[in-house]
Design a protein around this motif. Sequence first.
Motif, short mmCIF file in Angstrom:
data_model
loop_
_atom_site.label_atom_id
_atom_site.label_comp_id
_atom_site.label_asym_id
_atom_site.label_seq_id
_atom_site.Cartn_x
_atom_site.Cartn_y
_atom_site.Cartn_z
N VAL A 162 108.25 39.88 36.79
CA VAL A 162 108.52 40.91 35.78
C VAL A 162 107.27 41.21 34.97
CG1 VAL A 162 109.77 41.39 33.64
CG2 VAL A 162 111.00 40.47 35.60
N GLY A 163 106.54 40.16 34.57
CA GLY A 163 105.32 40.35 33.80
C GLY A 163 104.24 41.08 34.59
N THR A 184 105.26 44.82 35.26
CA THR A 184 105.16 45.62 34.03
C THR A 184 103.71 45.91 33.68
OG1 THR A 184 107.20 44.60 33.19
CG2 THR A 184 105.81 45.74 31.60
N LEU A 190 101.74 49.74 33.93
CA LEU A 190 101.06 50.34 32.76
C LEU A 190 99.56 50.49 33.01
CD1 LEU A 190 102.35 51.18 29.99
CD2 LEU A 190 103.81 49.76 31.42
N GLY A 239 100.20 47.43 28.17
CA GLY A 239 100.89 46.80 29.29
C GLY A 239 101.02 45.30 29.11
N LEU A 248 103.79 44.74 26.49
CA LEU A 248 105.11 45.03 27.05
C LEU A 248 105.51 44.02 28.12
CD1 LEU A 248 105.09 48.94 27.30
CD2 LEU A 248 106.25 47.51 25.62
N ALA A 249 104.52 43.56 28.89
CA ALA A 249 104.79 42.55 29.91
C ALA A 249 105.28 41.25 29.26
CB ALA A 249 103.54 42.29 30.74
N ALA A 296 108.83 41.84 28.04
CA ALA A 296 109.78 41.86 29.16
C ALA A 296 110.03 40.46 29.70
CB ALA A 296 109.25 42.77 30.27
#
Length: 226
Positions: free
Chosen positions: A37-38, A41, A45, A62, A65-66, A69
């Motif tokens: 997921v990281g 994400t 970005l 990014g 946000l990573a 997330a």
Amino acid sequence: MARKETSENPGRLKQIALTYKMTKKVDSKVGLVVAAVGIVTFGVLLAIGFWIDHPIYLGILGFLLAFLAMAIVFGRRAEHAAFGQLEGQPGAAAAVLENVGRGWTTTPAVAMNRSQDVVHRAVGKAGIVLVAEGNPNRVKSLLAAEKKRMARIVADVPVHDIVVGEAEGQVPIKKLRTTLLKLPRVLPGAQVTIVNDRLRALGDLMSNMPIPKGPMPKGMRMPKGR
């Protein structure tokens, strides 16, 4: 202040590590999923950043946000793992209900029979939710009796009943919290308080019986009235 923050950080890191170890015992893929997921994400970005000629700005965004997330996904999988470990244990539903979140008031063991089938009650903006643990056939009578008892003072409030289990028509313990949160909100906050006050006057099984608090002793005889 600096010393206090330094002393708290190891504690938080240790707690995260313990949570990860506990989760990995139940969910062996948690590390791979969170890492994926990281990476995805951040990669998306960063790619957008190169596309619009702002790789540094989007790269920083990014990364943030990573991290967010990854934290969200890890938290959810850790929660599912914790609930999974509770599955099959007496009082598991009560433990889940007490961690549903703000806006919900839980009263464990409002009804119980001699076979130790039990009904818990949760009150929130969705109304009253009765959650039963035990034999599906036996808990029906417990639920009916509790509804009848409450109808005297909260007849105008929606009542939902849930039987915890894996059979058809039942709700698995892992999905109990989600099921409650998906119920439509029909009561304003002020009315929730009124409903709680009325139900508190009824009392509950644990407060009405002269028994010590804590786990229910094995072989304990329940009153014939239940």
